[in-house]
Design a protein around this motif. Structure first.
Motif, short mmCIF file in Angstrom:
data_model
loop_
_atom_site.label_atom_id
_atom_site.label_comp_id
_atom_site.label_asym_id
_atom_site.label_seq_id
_atom_site.Cartn_x
_atom_site.Cartn_y
_atom_site.Cartn_z
N ASP A 105 4.56 11.25 4.24
CA ASP A 105 3.44 11.41 5.15
C ASP A 105 2.81 12.79 4.98
O ASP A 105 3.42 13.69 4.41
CB ASP A 105 3.93 11.26 6.60
CG ASP A 105 3.99 9.80 7.00
OD1 ASP A 105 3.31 8.99 6.35
OD2 ASP A 105 4.72 9.49 7.96
N GLY A 242 8.83 10.14 8.27
CA GLY A 242 8.29 11.01 7.23
C GLY A 242 7.91 10.29 5.96
O GLY A 242 7.25 10.85 5.11
N VAL A 243 8.32 9.02 5.83
CA VAL A 243 8.00 8.27 4.62
C VAL A 243 6.71 7.49 4.84
O VAL A 243 6.51 6.89 5.88
CB VAL A 243 9.15 7.29 4.28
CG1 VAL A 243 8.73 6.34 3.17
CG2 VAL A 243 10.38 8.06 3.87
N ASP A 244 5.84 7.54 3.85
CA ASP A 244 4.61 6.74 3.91
C ASP A 244 4.98 5.32 3.48
O ASP A 244 4.92 4.98 2.31
CB ASP A 244 3.56 7.36 2.98
CG ASP A 244 2.23 6.65 3.12
OD1 ASP A 244 2.17 5.66 3.86
OD2 ASP A 244 1.26 7.10 2.50
N GLY A 245 5.37 4.53 4.47
CA GLY A 245 5.93 3.20 4.19
C GLY A 245 5.00 2.28 3.42
O GLY A 245 5.44 1.50 2.60
N LYS B 2 10.19 5.93 14.28
CA LYS B 2 8.84 5.63 13.83
C LYS B 2 8.47 4.17 14.15
O LYS B 2 9.33 3.31 14.19
CB LYS B 2 8.85 5.81 12.32
CG LYS B 2 7.53 5.95 11.69
CD LYS B 2 7.76 6.55 10.32
CE LYS B 2 7.44 5.56 9.27
NZ LYS B 2 7.38 6.13 7.94
N ILE B 5 6.36 -0.70 10.47
CA ILE B 5 5.23 -0.88 9.58
C ILE B 5 5.01 -2.37 9.33
O ILE B 5 5.95 -3.10 9.08
CB ILE B 5 5.46 -0.16 8.24
CG1 ILE B 5 5.63 1.32 8.50
CG2 ILE B 5 4.29 -0.39 7.31
CD1 ILE B 5 6.36 2.00 7.40
N HIS B 10 1.07 -2.80 3.61
CA HIS B 10 1.54 -2.21 2.37
C HIS B 10 0.49 -2.36 1.27
O HIS B 10 -0.17 -3.39 1.18
CB HIS B 10 2.84 -2.89 1.95
CG HIS B 10 3.64 -2.06 1.00
ND1 HIS B 10 3.25 -1.91 -0.31
CD2 HIS B 10 4.76 -1.33 1.16
CE1 HIS B 10 4.13 -1.12 -0.92
NE2 HIS B 10 5.05 -0.74 -0.04
#
Lengths: 383, 80
Positions: A105, A242-245, B2, B5, B10
């Motif tokens: 991110d 923190g990960v850009d999924g 978080k 998603i 994606h």
């Protein structure tokens, strides 16, 4: 009628703007472009499968001769070249080197922050927290000396490790003694072998991070910090803070099919196959690879190219028999009284019939009824 | 923690849309095919579940293509 693809239209539009071509001319140019494009489109009846097969396999034969090895390169060693290509097209369950590329991110674009995320992702087993392990046969217990300083780095302490152990083991008593953890089975007179088994089981126990991620390398790619991992677990990694999924990548095709769907898997097949060929300096038109990927995913599940996949699920008995396992297919078909419709290429070649490819694909037909009607009406008119 | 998603967010998952019966008819007429000649997608595919498609639906998939920019692909939802 064939429409021009978007990429060509965009390119044409750009050139129109650059050269300031008036509107009435643009239409004419587009018309010409359309005609030129039509000449490049495969005609009905073209044997595109065979063209693709040869266009991929010929460069692949070059690959074995040109394979080379890099010694001591930084980062993670990956399977390359022909072995990797076979892996993709055979649709193996797990790749030899499962790998992920993890993007971060915006708030995590510093080296320190990237390392922080990396520490969260990497799988930590009890083995890595233990400096010394001893099997005490006299008291039949296992002594694990914990590296407390190292544990702090992963937000762990002895209590947490013990809690984790208790959760994941059965029939053992766990005691704490100074910086050691003592594990002893409840069962009396345990054999040495059982103790050894228990030890390796405990040492391999998952403690922290994401299961299956063996190694994480922090890398700078362009203007971003990127994590490369050995081992793959998309579903879990996507949810890590923190990960850009939405950009997480993996090279495990089956895993992608399971977590992101068959269309995503098709994309990964194309990407991995063309990447592998490109790395070897081979130029294969991506359309051939796209065709293969479409064939592999046409049923909604990933099928390998081969006996148990695409070739094994062909409609024609003779076509399957011509490929591999001739006797198996012929006996099975004769026991069940299967029919062969002779629609494909191979079976027609086998019996010496006209192959339904190109002009051989079409027959002349005539609608008898309508003709009669016309004739009738004509004869009426003449009367 | 978080927020979860969505699979459809994606980057490598193309857009899947459910076609209306009229659109299906139009599609089959343009290509002169029967519905069983379409490529398939399994009922338990994650994207199928996400958009709530049922067996027998036809999905229009809008792919970004290396060569053509954008292409459309169609898949019939089938039982496994």
């Amino acid at each position: 009628m064939i429409d021009l693809p978007k990429s060509i239209l965009e390119k044409a539009e750009k050139i129109f703007e650059e050269k300031k071509i008036p509107q009435h001319k643009r239409e004419k140019i587009l018309e010409n472009l359309k005609n030129a494009y039509k000449l490049y489109v495969y005609e009905p009846g073209e044997a595109i499968g065979i063209v693709s097969a040869q266009s991929i396999s010929e460069p692949a034969t070059q690959m074995t001769m040109r394979s080379y090895h890099v010694a001591g390169s930084a980062g993670i060693r990956v399977t390359l070249g022909l072995p990797r290509l076979m892996e993709i097209f055979d649709a193996r369950r797990t790749p030899t080197t499962p790998m992920m590329v993890i993007y971060l991110d915006k708030q995590y674009q510093t080296k320190e922050k990237a390392r922080e995320v990396a520490a969260r992702i990497k799988e930590v087993r009890i083995r890595e927290m233990v400096t010394d392990d001893v099997i005490d046969l006299l008291n039949s217990q296992l002594e694990l000396k914990i590296d407390l300083k190292k544990a702090v780095l992963f937000n762990l302490d002895k209590e947490k490790i013990i809690d984790n152990l208790k959760k994941n083991t059965k029939d053992v008593t766990i005691k704490s003694h100074e910086d050691k953890i003592l594990v002893s089975p409840k069962k009396e007179d345990t054999s040495i072998r059982e103790m050894q088994k228990l030890k390796s089981k405990i040492l391999d126990m998952h403690l922290y991070g994401i299961k299956g991620i063996q190694q994480v390398v922090v890398k700078r790619e362009g203007d971003e910090w990127v994590l490369n991992t050995l081992g793959s677990n998309v579903k879990k990694v996507m949810a890590v803070e923190g990960v850009d999924g939405a950009r997480t990548e993996t090279n495990d095709i089956h895993e992608v099919a399971k977590t992101l769907g068959i269309e995503a898997a098709r994309f990964v097949i194309i990407k991995e196959a063309s990447k592998t060929l490109e790395e070897q300096g081979l130029e294969v038109d991506i359309r051939h690879i796209m065709l293969v990927a479409d064939a592999m995913t046409a049923t909604g599940k990933i099928q390998a190219i081969g006996r148990y996949g695409v070739a094994g699920s062909k409609g024609s008995v003779l076509a399957r028999a011509a490929f591999e396992e001739t006797i198996k297919h012929l006996t099975a078909a004769s026991i069940r009284g299967r029919k062969d419709r002779f629609n494909g290429a191979i079976e027609n070649v086998m019996v010496g019939k006209l192959v339904p490819i190109g002009t051989g694909m079409f027959d002349l037909t005539m609608k008898a009824d309508e003709n009669e009607k016309e004739e009738n009406s004509k004869s009426k008119e003449s009367k | 923690m978080k927020e979860e998603i969505k699979i459809t967010d994606h980057v490598i998952v193309p857009k899947h849309e459910i076609l209306t019966p009229d659109e299906i008819k139009h599609l089959l007429d343009t290509y002169k095919i029967s519905i069983n000649q379409l490529p398939r997608i399994a009922e338990d595919d994650v994207v199928v579940k996400e958009i709530g498609a049922n067996v027998g639906d036809v999905l229009k998939i809008t792919r970004s293509s290396h060569t053509a920019g954008v292409t459309h692909y169609y898949r019939l939802v089938v039982k496994e």
